[in-house]
Design an enzyme around this catalytic site. Structure first.
Site, PDB file in Angstrom:
ATOM      1  N   TYR A   1       0.914  -1.122  -0.148  1.00  0.00           N
ATOM      2  CA  TYR A   1      -0.083   0.047  -0.060  1.00  0.00           C
ATOM      3  C   TYR A   1       0.904   1.260   0.053  1.00  0.00           C
ATOM      4  O   TYR A   1       0.696   2.110   0.783  1.00  0.00           O
ATOM      5  CB  TYR A   1      -0.844   0.014   1.314  1.00  0.00           C
ATOM      6  CG  TYR A   1      -2.159   0.948   1.048  1.00  0.00           C
ATOM      7  CD1 TYR A   1      -3.207   0.250   0.312  1.00  0.00           C
ATOM      8  CD2 TYR A   1      -2.202   2.003   1.853  1.00  0.00           C
ATOM      9  CE1 TYR A   1      -4.245   1.097   0.502  1.00  0.00           C
ATOM     10  CE2 TYR A   1      -3.498   2.817   1.746  1.00  0.00           C
ATOM     11  CZ  TYR A   1      -4.557   2.334   0.992  1.00  0.00           C
ATOM     12  OH  TYR A   1      -5.775   3.049   0.927  1.00  0.00           O
ATOM     13  N   GLY A   2       1.624   1.468  -0.745  1.00  0.00           N
ATOM     14  CA  GLY A   2       2.722   2.315  -1.164  1.00  0.00           C
ATOM     15  C   GLY A   2       2.178   3.173  -2.309  1.00  0.00           C
ATOM     16  O   GLY A   2       0.998   3.608  -2.307  1.00  0.00           O
TER      17      GLY A   2
ATOM     18  N   ARG B   1       1.593  -6.541   6.391  1.00  0.00           N
ATOM     19  CA  ARG B   1       2.315  -7.433   7.673  1.00  0.00           C
ATOM     20  C   ARG B   1       2.055  -6.309   8.729  1.00  0.00           C
ATOM     21  O   ARG B   1       2.643  -5.441   8.894  1.00  0.00           O
ATOM     22  CB  ARG B   1       3.571  -7.757   7.234  1.00  0.00           C
ATOM     23  CG  ARG B   1       3.757  -8.826   6.399  1.00  0.00           C
ATOM     24  CD  ARG B   1       5.395  -8.904   5.792  1.00  0.00           C
ATOM     25  NE  ARG B   1       5.728  -7.504   5.475  1.00  0.00           N
ATOM     26  CZ  ARG B   1       6.940  -7.175   5.273  1.00  0.00           C
ATOM     27  NH1 ARG B   1       7.748  -8.255   5.432  1.00  0.00           N
ATOM     28  NH2 ARG B   1       7.295  -5.987   5.037  1.00  0.00           N
TER      29      ARG B   1
ATOM     30  N   MET C   1      12.261  -5.897  -5.503  1.00  0.00           N
ATOM     31  CA  MET C   1      13.446  -6.893  -5.061  1.00  0.00           C
ATOM     32  C   MET C   1      12.877  -7.900  -4.064  1.00  0.00           C
ATOM     33  O   MET C   1      13.498  -8.886  -3.677  1.00  0.00           O
ATOM     34  CB  MET C   1      14.508  -5.943  -4.442  1.00  0.00           C
ATOM     35  CG  MET C   1      15.370  -5.538  -5.889  1.00  0.00           C
ATOM     36  SD  MET C   1      16.141  -6.651  -6.683  1.00  0.00           S
ATOM     37  CE  MET C   1      15.565  -6.340  -8.005  1.00  0.00           C
TER      38      MET C   1
ATOM     39  N   HIS D   1       5.029  -4.080 -12.777  1.00  0.00           N
ATOM     40  CA  HIS D   1       6.587  -4.119 -13.439  1.00  0.00           C
ATOM     41  C   HIS D   1       6.750  -5.385 -13.916  1.00  0.00           C
ATOM     42  O   HIS D   1       6.645  -6.255 -12.732  1.00  0.00           O
ATOM     43  CB  HIS D   1       7.500  -3.198 -12.641  1.00  0.00           C
ATOM     44  CG  HIS D   1       8.696  -2.974 -13.262  1.00  0.00           C
ATOM     45  ND1 HIS D   1       9.027  -2.539 -14.596  1.00  0.00           N
ATOM     46  CD2 HIS D   1       9.738  -3.162 -12.708  1.00  0.00           C
ATOM     47  CE1 HIS D   1      10.261  -2.546 -14.756  1.00  0.00           C
ATOM     48  NE2 HIS D   1      11.012  -2.880 -13.477  1.00  0.00           N
TER      49      HIS D   1
ATOM     50  N   ASP E   1      11.505   0.192 -19.664  1.00  0.00           N
ATOM     51  CA  ASP E   1      11.485   1.070 -18.294  1.00  0.00           C
ATOM     52  C   ASP E   1      12.725   1.142 -17.831  1.00  0.00           C
ATOM     53  O   ASP E   1      13.004   2.247 -17.313  1.00  0.00           O
ATOM     54  CB  ASP E   1      10.443   0.372 -17.592  1.00  0.00           C
ATOM     55  CG  ASP E   1       9.866   1.135 -16.577  1.00  0.00           C
ATOM     56  OD1 ASP E   1       9.278   1.954 -16.476  1.00  0.00           O
ATOM     57  OD2 ASP E   1      10.507   1.036 -15.359  1.00  0.00           O
TER      58      ASP E   1
ATOM     59  N   GLU F   1      14.762   4.932 -17.212  1.00  0.00           N
ATOM     60  CA  GLU F   1      15.359   5.383 -16.007  1.00  0.00           C
ATOM     61  C   GLU F   1      16.934   5.472 -15.996  1.00  0.00           C
ATOM     62  O   GLU F   1      17.476   6.326 -15.304  1.00  0.00           O
ATOM     63  CB  GLU F   1      14.678   4.618 -14.993  1.00  0.00           C
ATOM     64  CG  GLU F   1      15.112   3.400 -14.718  1.00  0.00           C
ATOM     65  CD  GLU F   1      14.070   2.301 -13.807  1.00  0.00           C
ATOM     66  OE1 GLU F   1      12.986   3.054 -13.631  1.00  0.00           O
ATOM     67  OE2 GLU F   1      14.597   1.491 -13.424  1.00  0.00           O
TER      68      GLU F   1
ATOM     69  N   SER G   1      14.471  31.535 -27.333  1.00  0.00           N
ATOM     70  CA  SER G   1      14.827  32.508 -28.340  1.00  0.00           C
ATOM     71  C   SER G   1      15.626  31.732 -29.471  1.00  0.00           C
ATOM     72  O   SER G   1      15.979  30.759 -29.564  1.00  0.00           O
ATOM     73  CB  SER G   1      15.941  33.510 -27.602  1.00  0.00           C
ATOM     74  OG  SER G   1      17.257  32.848 -27.464  1.00  0.00           O
TER      75      SER G   1
HETATM   76  P1  NAD Z   1       6.316   1.462  -2.561  1.00  0.00           P
HETATM   77  O1  NAD Z   1       7.785   1.132  -1.931  1.00  0.00           O
HETATM   78  O2  NAD Z   1       5.752   2.817  -2.548  1.00  0.00           O
HETATM   79  O3  NAD Z   1       5.514   0.566  -1.644  1.00  0.00           O
HETATM   80  C1  NAD Z   1       5.576  -0.779  -1.314  1.00  0.00           C
HETATM   81  C2  NAD Z   1       4.604  -1.191  -0.461  1.00  0.00           C
HETATM   82  O4  NAD Z   1       4.727  -2.863  -0.072  1.00  0.00           O
HETATM   83  C3  NAD Z   1       4.669  -0.670   0.931  1.00  0.00           C
HETATM   84  O5  NAD Z   1       3.309  -0.415   1.213  1.00  0.00           O
HETATM   85  C4  NAD Z   1       5.134  -1.788   1.837  1.00  0.00           C
HETATM   86  O6  NAD Z   1       4.746  -1.553   3.146  1.00  0.00           O
HETATM   87  C5  NAD Z   1       4.602  -2.930   1.389  1.00  0.00           C
HETATM   88  N1  NAD Z   1       5.344  -4.274   1.320  1.00  0.00           N
HETATM   89  C6  NAD Z   1       6.861  -4.418   1.556  1.00  0.00           C
HETATM   90  N2  NAD Z   1       6.939  -5.636   1.821  1.00  0.00           N
HETATM   91  C7  NAD Z   1       5.974  -6.386   1.815  1.00  0.00           C
HETATM   92  C8  NAD Z   1       5.468  -7.667   2.013  1.00  0.00           C
HETATM   93  N3  NAD Z   1       6.532  -8.746   2.288  1.00  0.00           N
HETATM   94  N4  NAD Z   1       4.225  -7.980   2.054  1.00  0.00           N
HETATM   95  C9  NAD Z   1       3.267  -7.123   1.903  1.00  0.00           C
HETATM   96  N5  NAD Z   1       3.440  -5.642   1.709  1.00  0.00           N
HETATM   97  C10 NAD Z   1       4.744  -5.439   1.740  1.00  0.00           C
HETATM   98  O7  NAD Z   1       6.323   0.587  -3.875  1.00  0.00           O
HETATM   99  P2  NAD Z   1       5.735   1.284  -5.213  1.00  0.00           P
HETATM  100  O8  NAD Z   1       6.700   2.324  -5.938  1.00  0.00           O
HETATM  101  O9  NAD Z   1       4.398   1.209  -5.134  1.00  0.00           O
HETATM  102  O10 NAD Z   1       6.182  -0.202  -6.181  1.00  0.00           O
HETATM  103  C11 NAD Z   1       5.185  -1.107  -6.377  1.00  0.00           C
HETATM  104  C12 NAD Z   1       5.383  -1.930  -7.554  1.00  0.00           C
HETATM  105  O11 NAD Z   1       4.779  -0.854  -8.541  1.00  0.00           O
HETATM  106  C13 NAD Z   1       6.803  -2.315  -8.151  1.00  0.00           C
HETATM  107  O12 NAD Z   1       6.613  -3.424  -8.985  1.00  0.00           O
HETATM  108  C14 NAD Z   1       7.056  -0.835  -8.888  1.00  0.00           C
HETATM  109  O13 NAD Z   1       7.903  -1.486  -9.990  1.00  0.00           O
HETATM  110  C15 NAD Z   1       5.642  -0.816  -9.748  1.00  0.00           C
HETATM  111  N6  NAD Z   1       5.588   0.557 -10.263  1.00  0.00           N
HETATM  112  C16 NAD Z   1       5.792   1.806  -9.481  1.00  0.00           C
HETATM  113  C17 NAD Z   1       5.536   3.044 -10.153  1.00  0.00           C
HETATM  114  C18 NAD Z   1       5.856   3.941  -9.098  1.00  0.00           C
HETATM  115  O14 NAD Z   1       5.568   5.152  -9.633  1.00  0.00           O
HETATM  116  N7  NAD Z   1       6.140   4.264  -7.646  1.00  0.00           N
HETATM  117  C19 NAD Z   1       5.218   2.942 -11.418  1.00  0.00           C
HETATM  118  C20 NAD Z   1       4.925   2.037 -12.204  1.00  0.00           C
HETATM  119  C21 NAD Z   1       5.032   0.853 -11.791  1.00  0.00           C
HETATM  120 MG    MG Z   2       9.235   4.237 -16.069  1.00  0.00          MG
END
Ligand code: NAD
Ligand code: MG
Length: 361
Positions: free
Chosen positions: A22-23, A45, A83, A107, A190, A194, A251
């Site tokens: 929930y990030g 968790r 990761m 991703h 992607d 980056e 310009s």
């Molecule tokens: P984030 O780091 O913002 O959030 C990660 C979340 O995972 C947090 O809520 C954390 O508490 C939770 N978490 C960590 N370990 C966990 C576990 N073992 N069990 C359950 N929850 C757990 O991550 P994000 O940036 O939203 O990225 C998530 C995915 O979305 C990735 O695959 C990323 O590549 C992809 N993505 C991100 C973006 C972006 O703008 N951030 C854009 C496109 C795709």
């Molecule tokens: Mg990208």
């Protein structure tokens, strides 16, 4: 290319959708899906996933432990850092996922590089919004959406595509644009973006520009405005109307300098090096290196980050931005970071993680 793909949430009506994490993305997807009338449960968790856990509860979400969220879910969307996904899949998802469920990613990293080998009886799909989570949410709230890539890696049920499109519609992507891709294309393009242009390329260009001016005796404050602050104004023009709009707004002198000096700074040898970077993405060298670095506790990552954040341009910039408080009004919040840091060390140090996100490039 067909970018006129229409979709509705119909194929997921009545389904149970588990969102793990929930990030940045997790919160935006969950809120949008719920507002689209779909049934969402969050897997986090207890004791480990603060501050996300508190946020999910404050948003009135139904939050349970990850294995419980996965059990009985028709669709599981994995929105934890990349990761940790391989271990999460092995320990939590695979043993609890029901037959014929849909496993979704934002991703393609782990599936593409083979660190997750999904069970044969499930659908494996991708919906990747081309923007940070905060934008996925704010665009939805005003009745628009963020364009999404989608792809089907495995279609065991025969209905993977319609469910994927329904999810993309539920988060608002179908209101903007849906572009079909596959895990390979999404992952490799992607990473390349980056590394070579967005984060890696742009920050090196700015740093060298700053150092060149300062070493030649120009004031660091002026160098900062010139090569970092003003970059945003130029990028906004790219975003709105491409190179053409940028050229109409600067310009004639700037245009002539662009045409004649730009190709001296970034030349064919840069493109050759970009090809080298792309090759390491394609042959798995980068993924292997980064996975090993992460497993070792990220010693080099920490060193590089320290060097970046303690560079003179950061000190000068912080002082100047403190005198421009209005810049922070619409500024990116930690949860609005662009996805530039694949796999934050959530289990290592949560405090450091939040700090890192605030400084997301
Ligand atoms: P984030 O780091 O913002 O959030 C990660 C979340 O995972 C947090 O809520 C954390 O508490 C939770 N978490 C960590 N370990 C966990 C576990 N073992 N069990 C359950 N929850 C757990 O991550 P994000 O940036 O939203 O990225 C998530 C995915 O979305 C990735 O695959 C990323 O590549 C992809 N993505 C991100 C973006 C972006 O703008 N951030 C854009 C496109 C795709
Ligand atoms: Mg990208």
């Amino acid at each position: 290319m067909n970018t006129e793909i229409n979709a509705t949430t119909k194929a997921l009506e009545g389904s149970r959708i588990a969102i793990l994490g929930y990030g940045s993305q997790g919160r935006a997807h969950a809120l949008n899906l719920r507002d689209s009338g779909l049934n969402v449960v969050i897997g986090l968790r207890e004791g480990k996933d603060e501050p996300s856990l508190g946020q999910a509860k404050a948003d009135g979400m139904h939050v349970v432990e990850p294995p419980e969220a996965v059990r009985g879910a028709d669709l599981i969307c994995v929105l934890t850092p990349d990761m940790i996904q391989a271990k999460l899949y092995a320990d939590v998802i695979e043993p609890n996922m029901k037959k014929h469920a849909v496993l979704m990613f934002a991703h393609g990293f782990n599936v593409h590089y083979g660190t997750i080998k999904p069970r044969a009886d499930i659908d494996v799909v991708l919906v990747a919004p081309k923007g940070p989570g905060a934008l996925v949410r704010t665009e939805y709230e005003i009745g628009r959406g963020v364009p999404c890539l989608f792809g089907i890696h495995q279609d065991a049920s025969g209905h993977a595509r319609e469910k994927t499109l329904a999810y993309a519609a539920g988060i608002g992507g179908a209101r903007a644009m849906l572009i079909e891709t596959d895990f390979k294309e999404e992952t490799e393009s992607d990473l390349f973006g980056e590394q070579a242009v967005l984060c890696g390329g742009a920050s090196e260009l700015v740093r060298y520009g700053f150092e060149t001016l300062v070493e030649a005796g120009y004031k660091p404050e002026i160098a900062y405005y010139e090569v970092m602050h003003e970059l945003k104004l130029i990028v906004d023009l790219f975003y709105e109307g491409g190179l053409t709009k940028m050229l109409t707004f600067v310009s004639e002198t700037a245009q002539y300098g662009d045409f004649t000096r730009g190709p001296r700074v970034i030349d064919a040898s840069t493109k050759e090096k970009m090809r080298g970077v792309l090759k390491e993405i394609q042959d798995g060298t980068f993924a292997k290196e980064w996975t090993a670095e992460y497993a070792a506790g990220m010693p080099n990552y920490k060193k590089f980050k320290q060097a970046d954040t303690s560079h003179q341009i950061e000190k000068v910039g912080a002082a100047l931005r403190a005198r421009m408080p209005w810049l922070q009004q619409n500024a990116a919040k930690p949860s609005a970071k662009l996805r530039v840091e694949i796999g934050e060390p959530v289990d290592h140090d949560v405090a450091q993680q939040s700090a890192a996100k605030t400084s997301a490039k």
